[in-house]
Design an enzyme around this catalytic site. Sequence first.
Site, PDB file in Angstrom:
ATOM      1  N   CYS A   1     -29.565 125.804 -44.138  1.00 58.19           N
ATOM      2  CA  CYS A   1     -30.139 127.019 -44.896  1.00 58.19           C
ATOM      3  C   CYS A   1     -30.108 127.122 -45.968  1.00 58.19           C
ATOM      4  CB  CYS A   1     -30.630 128.151 -43.630  1.00 58.19           C
ATOM      5  SG  CYS A   1     -29.269 128.900 -44.493  1.00 58.19           S
TER       6      CYS A   1
ATOM      7  N   GLU B   1     -22.272 127.226 -39.771  1.00 56.87           N
ATOM      8  CA  GLU B   1     -21.342 127.137 -40.970  1.00 56.87           C
ATOM      9  C   GLU B   1     -20.263 127.621 -41.335  1.00 56.87           C
ATOM     10  OE1 GLU B   1     -24.848 125.801 -40.554  1.00 56.87           O
ATOM     11  OE2 GLU B   1     -25.532 124.876 -41.643  1.00 56.87           O
TER      12      GLU B   1
ATOM     13  N   HIS C   1     -24.511 131.722 -38.771  1.00 57.29           N
ATOM     14  CA  HIS C   1     -24.652 130.219 -38.459  1.00 57.29           C
ATOM     15  C   HIS C   1     -23.718 129.112 -38.385  1.00 57.29           C
ATOM     16  CE1 HIS C   1     -29.968 130.590 -40.272  1.00 57.29           C
ATOM     17  NE2 HIS C   1     -29.308 131.628 -39.815  1.00 57.29           N
TER      18      HIS C   1
ATOM     19  N   CYS D   1     -26.724 129.016 -45.630  1.00 53.97           N
ATOM     20  CA  CYS D   1     -25.525 127.902 -45.779  1.00 53.97           C
ATOM     21  C   CYS D   1     -25.356 127.053 -47.087  1.00 53.97           C
ATOM     22  CB  CYS D   1     -25.382 127.650 -45.063  1.00 53.97           C
ATOM     23  SG  CYS D   1     -25.463 128.687 -43.220  1.00 53.97           S
TER      24      CYS D   1
END
Lengths: 183, 437
Positions: A89, A55, A53, A92
């Site tokens: 999410c 991040e 992801h 993260c």
Amino acid sequence: MDVHTKWMQEAMKMAEEALEAGEVPVGCVFIRDDHIIAKARNRTNQLRNATRHAELEAIDTILSDKELTPQMTTYPLNSTTLYVTVEPCIMCASALRQMGIKEVYYGCGNERFGGCGSVLGVNQGLPHPAHPPYKATGGYCREEAIMILRRFYVTENTNAPNPRSKANRVLKTEIAPVFTTEG
Amino acid sequence: MALALGLGKSTHTTANWSPDPPVTSTDSITYTTVRDVQPGEELCIFYGHNLWFKPSDKMEKQVEESVEDGWGGLSHISASEEEGQPYRNPFSDGSRDEVVPEEDLPFTRFKLPPEEETPDLIRTVDSWVVDVPDARHINTLIKWLKQAQLETPDVAHLKRIRKNLQTGETTLLLCLSPQNDPTGPPALPDSLGLPPCYKTTVPASSALTLPSLALKSALWPTMYTPKRKDEVEAWTRGKAAWAWDAMSTTVQTAREGTLLKNELPIAAHIPAPYDGPPLTVSFAAHDTRSTTSHPLRHAAINVIRKLADYHASNDSTRSVQLDTGSAPSSLLDPAAAREDNGSNYLLTGQTIFLTHEPCIMCSMALLHSRVKEVFYLYPSPSTGGCGSLTCLPTLKGVNHRFSICTWSDFSSLRLDETPNHGDAHTFGLRLDGEIDA
């Protein structure tokens, strides 16, 4: 334009880049001392790894840069703020707490994976024996963040396990108001 | 021909972990197999689970003792039987196909929260439905669903039609509409003059018990599946042996990381699936937070990354083939092409073994990767995301579930909680409660 919107617009640019690359359009920027120190977007399809992801990509950039992270501390992001187009999410949100992030601003919520209150409050609701909680505030450029996701989802996500044909789906432009606020 | 690589080589040269490896007296090592070897079969060398390497500062004395032992430095490795403690796969003998009773398995299946038997426990999802005033249109619409590719697995737990016995009204289920899927309703065939479709709440899964069925069907007619496949799965001795070997590898990987690199004693291992095709690659990784100065280099994240990099390198091989004009079979074969879909959901159908219950980040990484089963040795009471602090696959909203098994047979893995007579290879792997595994 307020400062949060300004940084969120930068995150949106990264989401646009993700969309162009055929990735789920989520982008983010990390801000320290009023400067962007890292920006990233989703790379799950490119890296064949559903955990890459935006991040986590940006965190890797920050930690591998000796100027940004001259020496390892317990919480290397404790003076850094994250702007991300979609609520982090659960994965993260936990990573950000382990890194001691100062604060998070996000665009739209995420009812399926959201880790800042939508599914689980990893940022502050969930207790952790060591890592301090952080504040996460949604709603910045929310409609833009939703629209770019819709633009992605009306095309088929051919990387999903069972791609659904969206040939007969229409792009919806009406956006429901926010019912829940930050987590 | 066997090459002395890996442990074979390192035993020869570095088992004693001396800056000056002991010189052995012969130029060859003889390996004898205990059965016939088929062409193409992979040979593995087993030195016994007691083989372990100690950090150099603790080993100097032993180096002195074992240099000239004539056993290539292996003589200090004691056979497990001599110590009176079994350290061998307890499932390695007997019939591989014999079913192992549940209570004799080396692990306990994590009991998922009670079945959805009260209204507030029922997991639901929004869906698009349409009322069909003229019952003669139902057959046409059922055919249309197929054409419109709306017969998807995500609605297989639901009946397609709801008939209200009081009003006689018939309603057709079109598709699910998860809250974060921003697409609108499907475009209905114009010719039937149907009313506009609307959203309704339906159960997210089939009913496993009769009370649950009644509650779910009150929302929308739901399938009754009292015996879920993964709940009655019987384990054979062969599969139990596979799991034991996998957990043993996991433990060894953690010890390697902590003894040789001073990492946290946490490891993750994705073995080749028990029923999978032969020659499937397996992956193991230990925690590398310390050596990489990166607080997120947890074992589970590391092993997922290894697997991803492996797949990505295979993909690049394929695109090279494409460039040269010879299309790979997977592009010509629709079945193979289908397998490619979802290939970044790396752990589909796979089992991961971990020394510790993964933290929230790692548990969600496993969920994102669509893992099938998670086995772990030590629960993480205040940080774990697979049953302790929370249990991610049971949260309302998440789009994938996996099963969880906690290992119970510690003695056969020799996971003593205190080092046994200073024996570095039988220590436990307990962690401080504040650490995210």
